[in-house]
Every structure is written in C-alpha cells, then in structure tokens.
Design an enzyme around this catalytic site. Structure first.
Site, PDB file in Angstrom:
ATOM      1  N   HIS A  77       0.815  -1.218   0.000  1.00  0.00           N
ATOM      2  CA  HIS A  77       0.000   0.000   0.000  1.00  0.00           C
ATOM      3  C   HIS A  77       0.847   1.266   0.000  1.00  0.00           C
ATOM      4  O   HIS A  77       1.959   1.304   0.522  1.00  0.00           O
ATOM      5  CB  HIS A  77      -1.024   0.008   1.140  1.00  0.00           C
ATOM      6  N   ASP A  79      -0.028   4.345   1.267  1.00  0.00           N
ATOM      7  CA  ASP A  79      -0.178   5.309   2.358  1.00  0.00           C
ATOM      8  C   ASP A  79       0.569   4.903   3.613  1.00  0.00           C
ATOM      9  O   ASP A  79       0.920   3.732   3.806  1.00  0.00           O
ATOM     10  CB  ASP A  79      -1.659   5.524   2.684  1.00  0.00           C
ATOM     11  N   ASP A 139       6.032   0.652   6.909  1.00  0.00           N
ATOM     12  CA  ASP A 139       4.653   0.208   6.689  1.00  0.00           C
ATOM     13  C   ASP A 139       3.974   1.245   5.795  1.00  0.00           C
ATOM     14  O   ASP A 139       3.468   2.234   6.268  1.00  0.00           O
ATOM     15  CB  ASP A 139       3.947   0.087   8.039  1.00  0.00           C
ATOM     16  N   GLU A 173      -4.879   2.017   2.732  1.00  0.00           N
ATOM     17  CA  GLU A 173      -4.987   0.797   3.542  1.00  0.00           C
ATOM     18  C   GLU A 173      -5.066   1.123   5.019  1.00  0.00           C
ATOM     19  O   GLU A 173      -5.800   0.471   5.772  1.00  0.00           O
ATOM     20  CB  GLU A 173      -3.786  -0.116   3.260  1.00  0.00           C
ATOM     21  N   GLU A 174      -4.332   2.140   5.442  1.00  0.00           N
ATOM     22  CA  GLU A 174      -4.244   2.455   6.867  1.00  0.00           C
ATOM     23  C   GLU A 174      -5.561   2.953   7.448  1.00  0.00           C
ATOM     24  O   GLU A 174      -5.747   2.935   8.661  1.00  0.00           O
ATOM     25  CB  GLU A 174      -3.145   3.489   7.117  1.00  0.00           C
ATOM     26  N   ASP A 196       3.144  -6.732   3.716  1.00  0.00           N
ATOM     27  CA  ASP A 196       2.712  -5.695   4.658  1.00  0.00           C
ATOM     28  C   ASP A 196       2.900  -6.138   6.102  1.00  0.00           C
ATOM     29  O   ASP A 196       2.324  -5.561   7.014  1.00  0.00           O
ATOM     30  CB  ASP A 196       1.240  -5.347   4.376  1.00  0.00           C
ATOM     31  N   HIS A 377       3.934   2.988  12.809  1.00  0.00           N
ATOM     32  CA  HIS A 377       2.991   4.087  13.095  1.00  0.00           C
ATOM     33  C   HIS A 377       3.523   5.116  14.081  1.00  0.00           C
ATOM     34  O   HIS A 377       2.744   5.910  14.607  1.00  0.00           O
ATOM     35  CB  HIS A 377       1.636   3.565  13.592  1.00  0.00           C
TER      36      HIS A 377
END
Length: 406
Positions: A77, A79, A139, A173-174, A196, A377
């Site tokens: 992904h 994002d 990520d 995705e997030e 991922d 994150h």
C-alpha cells in the site's frame, strides 16, 4: 537501484492517509507517489501498467516460459498511518552495536532497548531509523520497495523461469479503505500476497474480524446555576457507558488471539458527546458477541435515559483464515520460500488487518508476508536492512518455486 535505495527514496513521499476527507485517495501525496511508481515500472520494463482514477497502480511481469504456471500477485500500500506525521521523513542508517539509539537529542527521543527489547535481535546489523520527529514509513514502503526491486531482479535474471506475475499498489490501507476500489477481476491472479507484515519471518493468514462503532449521546443543557433536575449531561453519559465495557478487554490488556474494544476517540459537551470504538476478535462468534454487547449496553442506557444514545455499527473486514485455509498450499509455498532464503518463518495471527483480508473475501486469497519493519505508526519505527533484503528475496523465491512446482 537496490531495494535499500528504493526504500530510502520512497519514504521521502508524504503519503499519510486521512479518513476525514471522503476522497480516494484520501490525500494528494498518494497520487504523487503512485505516478512516480508508474514511471519506475516503465523504466524497468514492466508491462500492462495502469493507474486508475483512484490511484490504484497495477502492472505485469510477463511469463518467460510456456509452462502452465499459476498467476501470482504481490500487493503493497501507498499510504502511511494517520497516527504520526509522514512529512519530511529523514531516515538514517546506523550500525546497531547494542544499547540505546538517540533519535532526537534536542527533544530527548531515544529508541531504548529497555522499552523495545526486540532491538537486541538486530545487534551487529544496519538498521534504518527516524529522526524522532516522524514515522519511518516501512509500513508499507518497505513492501513497495521489496516488490519493485524483485521485479527489477527478475527482469535482470531471465534464467529464473516464472509465470505471469501481477503487482499492485493500493491507497488508503491504513484507514481501512485499501480494497474499496480494487478490481480483482482486472488483477487476474490465482492468488496473491500482501507484503505488509512486520518483523522478518512473519507469515500470516489469520487476522481480526473488525468493526467500527460510534455511540452518540444526546443531552440537555441549561444554566448550571439552575440545573437541578433539568440538566442531562451527554459527556457524563458517555463516561458512564465507557465504564460498562469490560476493562480486561482493552488493547493494553490483550495479546495473541484475545480480542478487544478500543476507544479511539471521544468528543463531548453537555448537549452531545461521541465515543468512537473499534471492535476486534479473531473468533467470529466472539466478534459477534462483542457487537451484541454494545447493542445491549445502548439499550440499557436508553432504558435509563430514553432517547439518549444512538449506535452506529459497521463491519470493516473479516478473518481471512476461512478463505485461505482451504488453499493452504499458498501459505506452504511462502513458508518454503522463506526457509530457502535462510529466514525462519513466524506463523502467527495478525493483530490487525491488511488489504489481503478483504481481498480474500473478494475472491483473491491473500496471505501476508513480512516487509521487515518494527514499531510501526510512530517515531520509534525502524527497519533492519537485512530484513528488507530478505523480504525481496522471499518474493523472488515464491515466484521461482511456483514455476518449479508447476
């Protein structure tokens, strides 16, 4: 360009998603990154490259043999998490010799071995860290880099026979929207893998069943000096409601297969208050019971205070295990590939979700493979270089083994 070079380039794109915009992609930076990837895929000779209006990128590496081989897809992904800034990411590579790593001396931001004991697993290795002000973006730019680099490698090594390979990069995705506009039929694969996952060796085909809930409380505001027997404080109703949920079923008290209620946000005044929750459980029965508990507690609140509470409840995704397990050979293939490149597979449930969870229920069985990063994150995110390289090698080996077995 090495997989490391690609990763260091990709993290400079600000692709933080935003669930409040209501657009796809949710932020313009994702489109910018998607357009840059299209140019890279053209440069390495990929075919059937497409970029649609929602910023889904797809491309093909054609088969280089006439043998009948399944078409496999690899997905990552675009994002990064909305939880931490992804703007002006300034990665640096350190050779980890033990102890703590100072990320930002001025603000005393330290990647501490006592707080993050997994650091010790990478002693003697080069690791990529942040400057303490942003997340890193492993990520899932680690996954993007591993996929693009593996395609480049296969183009440069035609002696490795393979079937048709499809790749895709998805937005948002997030924020749980990565599969919203994914065209499974257009992708045209027998199965796929999301790249991922986290630490080296992760191989996952179980994930949470997931739902989102919003409970809105209505109150009645009057002058506090004259409020006796009149005021109804919506914020206090919300606090009371939150106290009814089992404290032991919060994220900070759960692990493994244990599910939870997670209070992700709250706003409040006397007139109106809102609680936002996510509900998670690997077991479908327990998942349904958690949702039913919310309904029961809302009814309880309304019995005591008629019309006070309103529940909005929406399923987000389901545990892919029920789709993937009947085709366990695709997990076994990834397991063998990891072992072949010197990686010990770690098969465990995802305490989260991936695009692959929803794609599995859309007709594309899609386990998840490590991209190599840890502490996603946040500012303490890091990525061992060897783990990134092994992610790329795993992708290549899956493709190679699939051709051999066919």
């Amino acid at each position: 360009m090495t997989v490391l070079d690609r990763f260091l380039k990709y993290v400079t794109f600000d692709t933080q998603s935003n669930e409040e915009t209501g657009t796809t992609p949710s932020t313009p930076g994702q489109r910018v990154f998607a357009e840059a990837l299209v140019k890279e895929l053209e440069a390495i000779g990929m075919e059937e490259i497409s970029l649609d209006e929602n910023s889904y990128v797809m491309a093909t590496l054609p088969a280089n043999t006439d043998e009948k081989i399944p078409t496999i897809g690899f997905i990552a992904h675009l994002d990064t998490s909305p939880d931490m800034s992804g703007k002006n990411v300034q990665p640096r590579i350190v050779t980890y010799l033990g102890g703590d790593i100072v990320l930002d001396a001025e603000e005393n931001v330290v990647l501490s071995q006592s707080m993050f004991p997994e650091l010790s697993d990478y002693k003697g290795q080069d690791i990529i860290v942040t400057n303490g002000k942003t997340l890193l973006g492993a990520d899932d730019k680690g996954g993007v880099a591993a996929i693009v680099a593996s395609m480049q490698y296969l183009k440069d090594h035609p002696e490795i026979k393979h079937g048709k390979i499809r790749i895709a990069f998805t937005p948002d995705e997030e924020i749980g929207q990565g599969a919203d506009h994914f065209d499974v039929e257009k992708f045209g694969c027998d199965w796929g893998y999301t790249i991922d996952g986290g630490q080296i060796g992760e191989l996952e085909y179980e994930n949470f069943n997931a739902a989102g809930a919003k409970i809105i409380f209505k109150g009645l505001n009057v002058h506090p000096g004259y409020a006796k027997d009149k005021m109804q404080n919506a914020s206090l109703r919300a606090i009371e409601f939150a106290s009814w949920l089992p404290a032991e079923q919060r994220p900070e008290h759960t692990t493994g297969y244990e599910g939870f209620f997670h209070l992700t946000g709250m706003t409040g005044s006397v007139e109106e208050a809102t609680l936002s929750y996510i509900i998670r459980d690997h077991d479908r029965k327990l998942f349904e019971e958690k949702k039913e508990l919310l309904r029961t507690l809302v009814d309880k609140m309304n019995e005591a205070h008629p019309g006070c509470a309103h529940l909005e409840l929406r399923d987000q995704y389901y545990n892919m295990r029920e789709v993937v397990e009947p085709q366990k050979h695709i997990v076994d293939l990834a397991f063998e590939a990891m072992t072949s490149v010197g990686v010990e597979p770690i098969v465990k449930p995802i305490r989260g979700g991936t695009d692959g969870a929803r794609l599995s229920f859309m007709g594309l069985p899609c386990p998840n493979i490590f991209a190599g990063g840890l502490n996603f994150h946040g500012r303490y995110e890091f990525l061992p270089v060897r783990s990134l390289e092994k992610s790329m090698e795993t992708v290549i080996k899956i493709i190679e083994l699939s051709a051999r077995k066919s």
